[in-house]
Design a protein around this motif. Sequence first.
Motif, short mmCIF file in Angstrom:
data_model
loop_
_atom_site.label_atom_id
_atom_site.label_comp_id
_atom_site.label_asym_id
_atom_site.label_seq_id
_atom_site.Cartn_x
_atom_site.Cartn_y
_atom_site.Cartn_z
N ILE A 4 0.84 -1.20 0.00
CA ILE A 4 0.00 0.00 0.00
C ILE A 4 0.88 1.25 0.00
N LEU A 5 1.95 1.23 0.81
CA LEU A 5 2.86 2.37 0.84
C LEU A 5 3.54 2.59 -0.49
N LEU A 6 3.95 1.48 -1.14
CA LEU A 6 4.59 1.60 -2.44
C LEU A 6 3.66 2.22 -3.47
N LEU A 7 2.40 1.76 -3.45
CA LEU A 7 1.42 2.31 -4.37
C LEU A 7 1.19 3.80 -4.10
N ALA A 8 1.14 4.15 -2.82
CA ALA A 8 0.93 5.56 -2.47
C ALA A 8 2.08 6.43 -2.97
N LEU A 9 3.30 5.91 -2.81
CA LEU A 9 4.46 6.66 -3.28
C LEU A 9 4.45 6.83 -4.79
N LEU A 10 4.07 5.76 -5.49
CA LEU A 10 4.00 5.84 -6.95
C LEU A 10 2.98 6.88 -7.39
N LEU A 11 1.82 6.83 -6.75
CA LEU A 11 0.76 7.78 -7.10
C LEU A 11 1.18 9.20 -6.79
N ALA A 12 1.83 9.38 -5.64
CA ALA A 12 2.27 10.72 -5.26
C ALA A 12 3.32 11.24 -6.22
N GLY A 13 4.24 10.37 -6.61
CA GLY A 13 5.29 10.77 -7.54
C GLY A 13 4.74 11.18 -8.87
N CYS A 14 3.75 10.43 -9.37
CA CYS A 14 3.17 10.76 -10.67
C CYS A 14 2.35 12.02 -10.61
N SER A 15 1.68 12.28 -9.48
CA SER A 15 0.80 13.44 -9.41
C SER A 15 1.59 14.74 -9.47
N PHE A 68 4.74 8.08 -25.05
CA PHE A 68 3.98 7.25 -24.12
C PHE A 68 4.66 7.17 -22.75
N ARG A 69 3.84 7.00 -21.73
CA ARG A 69 4.35 6.64 -20.41
C ARG A 69 5.00 5.26 -20.53
N THR A 70 6.03 5.02 -19.76
CA THR A 70 6.65 3.70 -19.73
C THR A 70 6.66 3.17 -18.30
N THR A 71 6.82 1.86 -18.19
CA THR A 71 7.04 1.23 -16.89
C THR A 71 8.22 0.28 -17.01
N ALA A 72 8.79 -0.08 -15.87
CA ALA A 72 9.84 -1.07 -15.83
C ALA A 72 9.26 -2.48 -15.67
N GLY A 73 7.93 -2.56 -15.65
CA GLY A 73 7.28 -3.86 -15.58
C GLY A 73 7.06 -4.39 -14.18
N THR A 74 7.32 -3.58 -13.15
CA THR A 74 7.10 -4.07 -11.80
C THR A 74 5.60 -4.13 -11.50
N ALA A 75 5.24 -5.06 -10.64
CA ALA A 75 3.82 -5.23 -10.29
C ALA A 75 3.25 -3.94 -9.70
N GLU A 76 4.05 -3.26 -8.86
CA GLU A 76 3.55 -2.05 -8.20
C GLU A 76 3.20 -0.97 -9.22
N GLU A 77 4.07 -0.76 -10.19
CA GLU A 77 3.82 0.25 -11.22
C GLU A 77 2.56 -0.06 -12.00
N VAL A 78 2.44 -1.30 -12.43
CA VAL A 78 1.32 -1.69 -13.29
C VAL A 78 0.01 -1.62 -12.52
N ILE A 79 0.00 -2.13 -11.31
CA ILE A 79 -1.24 -2.13 -10.51
C ILE A 79 -1.68 -0.69 -10.24
N PRO A 93 7.82 -13.22 -14.33
CA PRO A 93 8.10 -13.98 -13.11
C PRO A 93 6.81 -14.41 -12.39
N PRO A 94 6.81 -15.58 -11.78
CA PRO A 94 5.61 -16.06 -11.06
C PRO A 94 5.11 -15.09 -10.00
N ALA A 95 6.02 -14.42 -9.30
CA ALA A 95 5.60 -13.49 -8.26
C ALA A 95 4.82 -12.31 -8.86
N THR A 96 5.26 -11.84 -10.02
CA THR A 96 4.55 -10.74 -10.70
C THR A 96 3.20 -11.20 -11.20
#
Length: 269
Positions: A4-15, A68-79, A93-96
């Motif tokens: 949840i913290l990672l997602l919040a940081l991602l959202l904050a960074g993008c905003s 286009f926006r890009t991602t490094a393919g991490t689950a956090e970024e995509v979600i 990867p199975p974890a992703t």
Amino acid sequence: MRAILLLALLLAGCSAGEPVRQGGIVSLNPCADQLLLALVPPERIAAISHYSQNPRASSIPLEVAERFRTTAGTAEEVIALAPDLVVATSFTPPATRAAFERAGLNTLYLDSPVTIAASRAQIAQVAAAVGAADRGRALDARIAQALQTTERRGRRPSALLFIGGDLANGDGTLLHEMMAHAGLRDAAADYGLAMTGRLPVETIVADPPAVILSPDQGGRTAATRRSLLAASGAPTREAVFPRNLVNCGGPTIPAALARLAAIRRSLGA
């Protein structure tokens, strides 16, 4: 809690800069990137892979990829993007994969086609997934036309296709099939190389091909190879095979076939 913290940081960074876009399609592979660009309007693509902004890995023009926006393919970024569809690869990867499943994301995992038929089937698969059957059929028709106009029978001059440095393309690949279709014999397969691998210059000098194809003729490895072949008296010619034609199939196939056919014609009957 950490997620949840990672997602919040991602959202904050993008905003603070580019706003987070919800929905759309997220692609995690450069070959899927170029396929989506051929099938859907740009506004439907929420993000592409960061590889497409690297000229050595991309099959699309850099100026297009940079829109286009890009991602490094991490689950956090995509979600965090909450896409309607994620197009990934069978090597994810199975974890992703598990993270995407827990988040309830709609995902499509693509293989890497090693034949023209498999690449055409993948076009139909992706076109169906994104609701672009008509564009998929149109793209397939362009490939069918390219196959018809570039087929060459008869003598097959030997050709060695380097992906970079001393890394060559061998048997069992999409490029191998396209070379054969355009009337070239894959010299790497003659040397016993399957898929892709490194070929020592001694092997090449001992049995030189009629032509060497390379996306980068200015590298040190290419210069050494060229010098040794010249010293041996080998009549090997060189031809440029652009890097953006090396990495993927799909929409790239017509241009790759046309270039291979042109190289074959340059070698004469």
